[in-house]
Design an enzyme around this catalytic site. Structure first.
Site, PDB file in Angstrom:
ATOM      1  N   ASN A  34      57.205  37.512  45.278  1.00  0.00           N
ATOM      2  CA  ASN A  34      57.201  38.731  44.466  1.00  0.00           C
ATOM      3  C   ASN A  34      58.513  38.808  43.694  1.00  0.00           C
ATOM      4  O   ASN A  34      59.498  38.180  44.070  1.00  0.00           O
ATOM      5  CB  ASN A  34      57.125  39.960  45.373  1.00  0.00           C
ATOM      6  CG  ASN A  34      55.738  40.201  45.905  1.00  0.00           C
ATOM      7  OD1 ASN A  34      54.938  39.283  46.053  1.00  0.00           O
ATOM      8  ND2 ASN A  34      55.447  41.443  46.193  1.00  0.00           N
ATOM      9  N   ARG A  35      58.540  39.637  42.669  1.00  0.00           N
ATOM     10  CA  ARG A  35      59.798  39.906  41.981  1.00  0.00           C
ATOM     11  C   ARG A  35      60.614  40.869  42.818  1.00  0.00           C
ATOM     12  O   ARG A  35      60.153  41.960  43.137  1.00  0.00           O
ATOM     13  CB  ARG A  35      59.527  40.594  40.639  1.00  0.00           C
ATOM     14  CG  ARG A  35      58.889  39.712  39.627  1.00  0.00           C
ATOM     15  CD  ARG A  35      58.785  40.489  38.314  1.00  0.00           C
ATOM     16  NE  ARG A  35      57.808  39.883  37.436  1.00  0.00           N
ATOM     17  CZ  ARG A  35      58.061  38.797  36.711  1.00  0.00           C
ATOM     18  NH1 ARG A  35      59.252  38.231  36.731  1.00  0.00           N
ATOM     19  NH2 ARG A  35      57.118  38.281  35.946  1.00  0.00           N
TER      20      ARG A  35
END
Ligand code: CTP
Ligand code: CA
Length: 230
Positions: A34-35
């Site tokens: 994920n970011r």
């Protein structure tokens, strides 16, 4: 009382904070993630430590250093993160900020996947990762106060309230990751705009630095332990 406010109010309390993304291997050289910069989780860990708490920071791979005065446990995958959090129990406070990958490649290849003429298009099969917040929220050694985040792009309040219940949390800090007031995504930035969702209602904080979000959250948690309610 006023002089004491904001200083060492969590002395003697143990806190566990998750931060950063998790990396889920596809093969020895590739992963999905994920970011997440880890800035918000690290800022909360710093604020807890500044308030006198004994902090274990369980972090996925990030480019920023651990704040001074916290014990860093570095992990890569969601499963490692859960194991590290469980190993850090018991605690008075759990704050789950990590952007945990919801899925992992079901069978990570042990050798590097090769492209090449005649190779089939790559298809990955995913398995669901453990939900760390939900596991700890319903744990037999559940911390007295459990806080989560909710990254939403739509139906912010309804989704945050549902997460509060489903995950056994006391507080959810919900942020709208779709856009901010100027129309830009706030993910990865130095500021955060959150709505604090509890069973008592919803409080909207202005857009603040991630450090200030950490300090305000710590004030709120310290109020809880001094009997002023969460
Ligand atoms: N979380 C977690 N472990 C997971 C997934 C999420 O601990 N495997 C935690 C996050 O750290 C956050 C909260 O749960 O505190 C909410 O994360 P979010 O991604 O918003 O919720 P999900 O339950 O994963 O739902 P979805 O992504 O489908 O909205
Ligand atoms: Ca998720």
């Amino acid at each position: 009382e006023a002089l004491l406010a904001g200083t060492r109010r969590l002395a003697g309390r143990r806190a566990i904070v998750t931060s950063g993304p998790t990396h889920e291997p596809i093969d020895p050289v590739r992963y999905i993630a994920n970011r997440s910069s880890g800035r918000q989780g690290h800022a909360i860990a710093a604020a807890l430590a500044a308030a006198g708490a004994e902090v274990v920071l369980v972090s996925g791979p990030v480019a920023i250093p651990a704040p001074p005065g916290v014990r860093l446990v570095s992990v890569e995958t969601a499963r490692e993160m859960l194991a590290a959090v469980e190993a850090a129990l018991p605690a008075d406070l759990g704050v789950f900020v990590a952007a945990v990958a919801d899925w992992r490649p079901a069978d990570a290849a042990t050798q590097k996947l090769k492209k090449g003429p005649g190779a089939e298009p790559l298809a990955l099969t995913f398995a669901e990762n453990p939900d760390i917040l939900a596991t700890i929220g319903h744990h037999r050694e559940r911390p007295a106060v459990v806080v989560g985040f909710a990254a939403e792009t739509q139906d912010l309040f309804a989704n945050a309230l549902a997460k509060l219940d489903r995950k056994g949390a006391d507080l959810i800090l919900a942020n709208d990751v779709a856009v901010d007031d100027s129309g830009a995504s706030i993910m990865g930035g130095t500021e955060n705009a959150v709505h604090v969702v509890s069973r008592d209602g919803i409080e909207t904080w202005p857009r603040l630095s991630k450090e200030e979000v950490g300090r305000r959250l710590v004030d709120r948690l310290a109020d809880h332990f001094s009997g002023e309610g969460a």
